[in-house]
Design a protein around this motif. Structure first.
Motif, PDB file in Angstrom:
ATOM      1  N   ARG A  77       0.833  -1.208   0.000  1.00  0.00           N
ATOM      2  CA  ARG A  77       0.000   0.000   0.000  1.00  0.00           C
ATOM      3  C   ARG A  77       0.869   1.260   0.000  1.00  0.00           C
ATOM      4  NH1 ARG A  77      -2.977  -3.105   3.897  1.00  0.00           N
ATOM      5  NH2 ARG A  77      -4.857  -3.912   2.904  1.00  0.00           N
ATOM      6  N   PHE A  78       1.963   1.226   0.763  1.00  0.00           N
ATOM      7  CA  PHE A  78       2.890   2.352   0.806  1.00  0.00           C
ATOM      8  C   PHE A  78       3.445   2.629  -0.582  1.00  0.00           C
ATOM      9  CE2 PHE A  78       7.297   3.838   1.186  1.00  0.00           C
ATOM     10  CZ  PHE A  78       7.097   5.030   1.873  1.00  0.00           C
ATOM     11  N   TYR A  79       3.894   1.594  -1.278  1.00  0.00           N
ATOM     12  CA  TYR A  79       4.426   1.778  -2.633  1.00  0.00           C
ATOM     13  C   TYR A  79       3.360   2.314  -3.582  1.00  0.00           C
ATOM     14  CZ  TYR A  79       8.679  -0.665  -1.222  1.00  0.00           C
ATOM     15  OH  TYR A  79       9.850  -1.021  -0.605  1.00  0.00           O
ATOM     16  N   GLU A  80       2.143   1.845  -3.392  1.00  0.00           N
ATOM     17  CA  GLU A  80       1.063   2.358  -4.238  1.00  0.00           C
ATOM     18  C   GLU A  80       0.817   3.839  -3.956  1.00  0.00           C
ATOM     19  OE1 GLU A  80      -3.626   1.620  -5.326  1.00  0.00           O
ATOM     20  OE2 GLU A  80      -2.647   0.270  -3.900  1.00  0.00           O
ATOM     21  N   GLN A  81       0.812   4.224  -2.679  1.00  0.00           N
ATOM     22  CA  GLN A  81       0.622   5.630  -2.324  1.00  0.00           C
ATOM     23  C   GLN A  81       1.746   6.499  -2.874  1.00  0.00           C
ATOM     24  OE1 GLN A  81       0.473   5.389   1.923  1.00  0.00           O
ATOM     25  NE2 GLN A  81      -1.686   4.812   1.977  1.00  0.00           N
ATOM     26  N   ARG A  82       2.928   5.934  -2.993  1.00  0.00           N
ATOM     27  CA  ARG A  82       4.088   6.670  -3.512  1.00  0.00           C
ATOM     28  C   ARG A  82       4.160   6.626  -5.034  1.00  0.00           C
ATOM     29  NH1 ARG A  82       5.496   9.777   0.686  1.00  0.00           N
ATOM     30  NH2 ARG A  82       6.084   8.526   2.455  1.00  0.00           N
ATOM     31  N   ASP A  83       3.107   6.107  -5.653  1.00  0.00           N
ATOM     32  CA  ASP A  83       2.989   6.089  -7.115  1.00  0.00           C
ATOM     33  C   ASP A  83       4.107   5.278  -7.769  1.00  0.00           C
ATOM     34  OD1 ASP A  83       1.621   6.776  -9.440  1.00  0.00           O
ATOM     35  OD2 ASP A  83       2.839   8.561  -9.780  1.00  0.00           O
ATOM     36  N   MET A  84       4.383   4.114  -7.200  1.00  0.00           N
ATOM     37  CA  MET A  84       5.459   3.264  -7.702  1.00  0.00           C
ATOM     38  C   MET A  84       4.982   2.277  -8.766  1.00  0.00           C
ATOM     39  SD  MET A  84       8.083   4.408  -6.088  1.00  0.00           S
ATOM     40  CE  MET A  84       9.322   3.195  -6.437  1.00  0.00           C
ATOM     41  N   PHE A  85       3.685   2.167  -8.948  1.00  0.00           N
ATOM     42  CA  PHE A  85       3.140   1.257  -9.954  1.00  0.00           C
ATOM     43  C   PHE A  85       2.820   2.029 -11.229  1.00  0.00           C
ATOM     44  CE2 PHE A  85       2.140  -0.980  -6.010  1.00  0.00           C
ATOM     45  CZ  PHE A  85       2.550  -2.255  -6.311  1.00  0.00           C
ATOM     46  N   SER A  86       2.918   1.342 -12.347  1.00  0.00           N
ATOM     47  CA  SER A  86       2.531   1.930 -13.633  1.00  0.00           C
ATOM     48  C   SER A  86       1.012   1.917 -13.751  1.00  0.00           C
ATOM     49  CB  SER A  86       3.109   1.111 -14.789  1.00  0.00           C
ATOM     50  OG  SER A  86       4.496   1.203 -14.817  1.00  0.00           O
ATOM     51  N   PRO A  87       0.487   2.811 -14.576  1.00  0.00           N
ATOM     52  CA  PRO A  87      -0.955   2.772 -14.825  1.00  0.00           C
ATOM     53  C   PRO A  87      -1.370   1.391 -15.338  1.00  0.00           C
ATOM     54  CG  PRO A  87       0.002   4.752 -15.753  1.00  0.00           C
ATOM     55  CD  PRO A  87       1.141   3.892 -15.289  1.00  0.00           C
ATOM     56  N   GLY A  88      -2.460   0.899 -14.830  1.00  0.00           N
ATOM     57  CA  GLY A  88      -2.953  -0.404 -15.252  1.00  0.00           C
ATOM     58  C   GLY A  88      -2.468  -1.557 -14.385  1.00  0.00           C
ATOM     59  N   GLN A  89      -1.449  -1.330 -13.562  1.00  0.00           N
ATOM     60  CA  GLN A  89      -0.977  -2.406 -12.697  1.00  0.00           C
ATOM     61  C   GLN A  89      -1.869  -2.565 -11.477  1.00  0.00           C
ATOM     62  OE1 GLN A  89       3.225  -1.313 -12.158  1.00  0.00           O
ATOM     63  NE2 GLN A  89       3.756  -3.148 -13.299  1.00  0.00           N
ATOM     64  N   VAL A  90      -2.560  -1.497 -11.104  1.00  0.00           N
ATOM     65  CA  VAL A  90      -3.463  -1.527  -9.954  1.00  0.00           C
ATOM     66  C   VAL A  90      -4.778  -0.900 -10.381  1.00  0.00           C
ATOM     67  CG1 VAL A  90      -3.818  -0.860  -7.555  1.00  0.00           C
ATOM     68  CG2 VAL A  90      -1.487  -1.179  -8.413  1.00  0.00           C
ATOM     69  N   GLU A  91      -5.843  -1.646 -10.173  1.00  0.00           N
ATOM     70  CA  GLU A  91      -7.175  -1.118 -10.478  1.00  0.00           C
ATOM     71  C   GLU A  91      -8.033  -1.190  -9.234  1.00  0.00           C
ATOM     72  OE1 GLU A  91      -9.030  -2.783 -13.939  1.00  0.00           O
ATOM     73  OE2 GLU A  91      -7.115  -2.904 -15.004  1.00  0.00           O
ATOM     74  N   ARG A  92      -8.879  -0.188  -9.066  1.00  0.00           N
ATOM     75  CA  ARG A  92      -9.835  -0.185  -7.960  1.00  0.00           C
ATOM     76  C   ARG A  92     -11.162  -0.718  -8.471  1.00  0.00           C
ATOM     77  NH1 ARG A  92      -8.749   1.239  -2.518  1.00  0.00           N
ATOM     78  NH2 ARG A  92      -6.929   2.569  -2.568  1.00  0.00           N
ATOM     79  N   ARG A  93     -11.670  -1.697  -7.761  1.00  0.00           N
ATOM     80  CA  ARG A  93     -12.984  -2.240  -8.118  1.00  0.00           C
ATOM     81  C   ARG A  93     -14.076  -1.392  -7.467  1.00  0.00           C
ATOM     82  NH1 ARG A  93     -13.151  -7.271 -10.467  1.00  0.00           N
ATOM     83  NH2 ARG A  93     -11.107  -8.212 -10.701  1.00  0.00           N
ATOM     84  N   ALA A  94     -15.290  -1.599  -7.877  1.00  0.00           N
ATOM     85  CA  ALA A  94     -16.426  -0.846  -7.337  1.00  0.00           C
ATOM     86  C   ALA A  94     -16.577  -1.069  -5.834  1.00  0.00           C
ATOM     87  CB  ALA A  94     -17.710  -1.241  -8.063  1.00  0.00           C
ATOM     88  N   ASN A  95     -16.181  -2.253  -5.354  1.00  0.00           N
ATOM     89  CA  ASN A  95     -16.301  -2.559  -3.929  1.00  0.00           C
ATOM     90  C   ASN A  95     -15.133  -2.005  -3.106  1.00  0.00           C
ATOM     91  OD1 ASN A  95     -14.210  -4.273  -4.601  1.00  0.00           O
ATOM     92  ND2 ASN A  95     -15.354  -6.168  -4.195  1.00  0.00           N
ATOM     93  N   GLY A  96     -14.194  -1.292  -3.760  1.00  0.00           N
ATOM     94  CA  GLY A  96     -13.076  -0.678  -3.056  1.00  0.00           C
ATOM     95  C   GLY A  96     -11.821  -1.516  -3.011  1.00  0.00           C
ATOM     96  N   TYR A  97     -11.936  -2.800  -3.373  1.00  0.00           N
ATOM     97  CA  TYR A  97     -10.759  -3.660  -3.371  1.00  0.00           C
ATOM     98  C   TYR A  97      -9.819  -3.280  -4.513  1.00  0.00           C
ATOM     99  CZ  TYR A  97     -13.005  -6.909  -0.116  1.00  0.00           C
ATOM    100  OH  TYR A  97     -13.593  -7.477   0.977  1.00  0.00           O
ATOM    101  N   LEU A 130      13.258   5.988  -3.047  1.00  0.00           N
ATOM    102  CA  LEU A 130      11.989   5.746  -3.741  1.00  0.00           C
ATOM    103  C   LEU A 130      11.811   6.731  -4.888  1.00  0.00           C
ATOM    104  CD1 LEU A 130       9.404   4.883  -0.947  1.00  0.00           C
ATOM    105  CD2 LEU A 130      10.459   3.369  -2.624  1.00  0.00           C
ATOM    106  N   ASP A 131      12.238   7.973  -4.697  1.00  0.00           N
ATOM    107  CA  ASP A 131      12.138   8.956  -5.779  1.00  0.00           C
ATOM    108  C   ASP A 131      12.978   8.520  -6.979  1.00  0.00           C
ATOM    109  OD1 ASP A 131      10.377  10.626  -4.463  1.00  0.00           O
ATOM    110  OD2 ASP A 131      11.953  11.926  -3.666  1.00  0.00           O
ATOM    111  N   GLU A 132      14.196   8.042  -6.717  1.00  0.00           N
ATOM    112  CA  GLU A 132      15.042   7.566  -7.812  1.00  0.00           C
ATOM    113  C   GLU A 132      14.395   6.381  -8.509  1.00  0.00           C
ATOM    114  OE1 GLU A 132      19.607   8.446  -6.479  1.00  0.00           O
ATOM    115  OE2 GLU A 132      18.494   6.972  -5.318  1.00  0.00           O
ATOM    116  N   MET A 133      13.834   5.466  -7.720  1.00  0.00           N
ATOM    117  CA  MET A 133      13.188   4.293  -8.307  1.00  0.00           C
ATOM    118  C   MET A 133      11.985   4.704  -9.144  1.00  0.00           C
ATOM    119  SD  MET A 133      14.954   1.674  -7.622  1.00  0.00           S
ATOM    120  CE  MET A 133      13.794   0.524  -8.298  1.00  0.00           C
ATOM    121  N   ARG A 134      11.182   5.629  -8.618  1.00  0.00           N
ATOM    122  CA  ARG A 134      10.004   6.068  -9.361  1.00  0.00           C
ATOM    123  C   ARG A 134      10.424   6.696 -10.688  1.00  0.00           C
ATOM    124  NH1 ARG A 134       8.539   8.104  -5.952  1.00  0.00           N
ATOM    125  NH2 ARG A 134       7.758   9.847  -5.187  1.00  0.00           N
ATOM    126  N   ASN A 135      11.450   7.531 -10.649  1.00  0.00           N
ATOM    127  CA  ASN A 135      11.926   8.169 -11.879  1.00  0.00           C
ATOM    128  C   ASN A 135      12.494   7.144 -12.855  1.00  0.00           C
ATOM    129  OD1 ASN A 135      11.193  10.702 -10.989  1.00  0.00           O
ATOM    130  ND2 ASN A 135      13.198  11.127 -10.113  1.00  0.00           N
TER     131      ASN A 135
END
Length: 120
Positions: free
Chosen positions: A18-38, A62-67
């Protein structure tokens, strides 16, 4: 896959994911939110987390990794290889530093042991 499965596959705690997701470490499409919040993580999320762990172990922030990984999924393989080689160089440098530190500590132990024997 859900976060629990991703945690099992990567050995990371769900809070770390969750921390990595909050830090925008995933590419678009790697994480999707379902209607139920999962969250639903795609198969490439496992590889992404492995790369993050390797980068962190190499000492990248993390900034270097994100870049470095911002365009990972769309960049040519040759560019990915270059980035991974850079990570490998940093890891090898750190290993050499640790080896030098180990030898320094061993020498200190030997010196103290020798002086203890001569005064004992």
């Amino acid at each position: 896959m859900r976060i629990g499965e991703l945690a099992r596959r990567t050995g990371l705690a769900t809070s770390a994911i969750r921390f990595y997701e909050q830090r925008d470490m995933f590419s678009p499409g790697q994480v999707e939110r379902r209607a139920n919040g999962y969250r639903d993580y795609g198969p490439s999320a496992v590889r992404r987390l492995e790369l993050i762990q390797a980068g962190r172990a190499a000492g990248f922030s993390l900034d270097e990794m994100r870049n470095r990984m911002r365009d990972w999924d769309s960049m040519p393989v040759s560019q990915r290889v270059d980035l991974l080689r850079e990570q490998l160089e940093v890891i090898e440098e750190r290993m050499q530093e640790l080896a030098r530190g180990r030898e320094t500590v061993r020498a200190a132990i030997a010196g103290l042991s020798e002086s203890d024997r001569s005064t004992g």
